[in-house]
Design a protein around this motif. Sequence first.
Motif, mmCIF file in Angstrom:
data_model
loop_
_atom_site.group_PDB
_atom_site.id
_atom_site.type_symbol
_atom_site.label_atom_id
_atom_site.label_comp_id
_atom_site.label_asym_id
_atom_site.label_seq_id
_atom_site.Cartn_x
_atom_site.Cartn_y
_atom_site.Cartn_z
ATOM 1 N N MET A 1 0.846 -1.167 0.000
ATOM 2 C CA MET A 1 0.000 0.000 0.000
ATOM 3 C C MET A 1 0.892 1.230 0.000
ATOM 4 N N LYS A 2 0.393 2.262 -0.699
ATOM 5 C CA LYS A 2 1.167 3.485 -0.838
ATOM 6 C C LYS A 2 0.207 4.677 -0.829
ATOM 7 N N ARG A 3 0.606 5.724 -0.127
ATOM 8 C CA ARG A 3 -0.185 6.955 -0.188
ATOM 9 C C ARG A 3 -0.112 7.485 -1.619
ATOM 10 N N ILE A 4 -1.212 8.009 -2.112
ATOM 11 C CA ILE A 4 -1.240 8.507 -3.479
ATOM 12 C C ILE A 4 -0.382 9.761 -3.574
ATOM 13 N N ASP A 5 0.639 9.662 -4.408
ATOM 14 C CA ASP A 5 1.527 10.786 -4.675
ATOM 15 C C ASP A 5 1.433 11.107 -6.160
ATOM 16 N N LYS A 6 2.263 12.022 -6.621
ATOM 17 C CA LYS A 6 2.182 12.479 -8.010
ATOM 18 C C LYS A 6 2.437 11.346 -9.007
ATOM 19 N N SER A 7 3.410 10.485 -8.710
ATOM 20 C CA SER A 7 3.711 9.397 -9.646
ATOM 21 C C SER A 7 2.578 8.370 -9.686
ATOM 22 N N LEU A 8 2.007 8.061 -8.546
ATOM 23 C CA LEU A 8 0.903 7.095 -8.504
ATOM 24 C C LEU A 8 -0.346 7.681 -9.173
ATOM 25 N N ALA A 9 -0.654 8.953 -8.906
ATOM 26 C CA ALA A 9 -1.824 9.595 -9.499
ATOM 27 C C ALA A 9 -1.706 9.710 -11.017
ATOM 28 N N GLY A 10 -0.482 9.779 -11.529
ATOM 29 C CA GLY A 10 -0.270 9.867 -12.971
ATOM 30 C C GLY A 10 -0.132 8.525 -13.658
ATOM 31 N N ASP A 11 -0.149 7.447 -12.897
ATOM 32 C CA ASP A 11 -0.005 6.097 -13.447
ATOM 33 C C ASP A 11 -1.278 5.715 -14.212
ATOM 34 N N ASN A 13 -2.535 2.875 -14.880
ATOM 35 C CA ASN A 13 -3.281 1.820 -14.186
ATOM 36 C C ASN A 13 -4.192 2.401 -13.116
ATOM 37 N N PHE A 14 -3.729 3.424 -12.436
ATOM 38 C CA PHE A 14 -4.497 4.086 -11.386
ATOM 39 C C PHE A 14 -5.794 4.652 -11.963
ATOM 40 N N ASN A 15 -5.681 5.331 -13.086
ATOM 41 C CA ASN A 15 -6.850 5.948 -13.703
ATOM 42 C C ASN A 15 -7.751 4.941 -14.406
ATOM 43 N N GLN A 16 -7.216 3.796 -14.805
ATOM 44 C CA GLN A 16 -8.054 2.754 -15.408
ATOM 45 C C GLN A 16 -8.982 2.145 -14.370
ATOM 46 N N SER A 18 -10.269 3.737 -11.714
ATOM 47 C CA SER A 18 -11.334 4.735 -11.567
ATOM 48 C C SER A 18 -10.807 6.122 -11.903
ATOM 49 N N GLU A 19 -11.364 6.714 -12.938
ATOM 50 C CA GLU A 19 -11.010 8.093 -13.271
ATOM 51 C C GLU A 19 -11.469 9.048 -12.183
ATOM 52 N N ASP A 20 -12.431 8.608 -11.371
ATOM 53 C CA ASP A 20 -12.978 9.472 -10.332
ATOM 54 C C ASP A 20 -12.056 9.666 -9.136
ATOM 55 N N PHE A 21 -10.963 8.954 -9.059
ATOM 56 C CA PHE A 21 -10.022 9.184 -7.961
ATOM 57 C C PHE A 21 -9.543 10.640 -7.949
ATOM 58 N N VAL A 46 -1.086 -0.661 -9.842
ATOM 59 C CA VAL A 46 -2.164 -0.301 -8.931
ATOM 60 C C VAL A 46 -3.348 -1.217 -9.202
ATOM 61 N N VAL A 47 -3.843 -1.884 -8.153
ATOM 62 C CA VAL A 47 -4.978 -2.790 -8.301
ATOM 63 C C VAL A 47 -6.186 -2.349 -7.474
ATOM 64 N N CYS A 48 -5.984 -1.390 -6.572
ATOM 65 C CA CYS A 48 -7.067 -0.924 -5.718
ATOM 66 C C CYS A 48 -6.726 0.467 -5.205
#
Length: 102
Positions: A1-11, A13-16, A18-21, A46-48
């Motif tokens: 688990m990782k706090r959402i940072d700039k790299s994770l938010a731009g991944d 997979n993250f947006n696939q 849910s774009e609503d994140f 990112v899976v969740c």
Amino acid sequence: MKRIDKSLAGDPNFNQISEDFTSQFDSIDDYIERGIGFGILHNGEVVCGASSYSIYNEGIEIEVATHRKHRRKGLATVASSALLLECLKKGIYPSWDAAIEH
């Protein structure tokens, strides 16, 4: 688990998942400055995630999503718990309206 940072938010997979994140924020930088969330990674992907869908003066609306292949493993519970604990720590009210996607 990782706090959402700039790299994770731009991944992608993250947006696939849910774009609503981050969709209710002006940009990823705006999300990082004002939003809050946690992602769970599996083999570097990112899976969740559990995140602030939107924010208001004393609280957030919550968005939670899990990749179809990784559902029913408790990942949403873990990510959501981390988000709720962070809200409690910061004195933020976590508002949650749950719906199950089939």
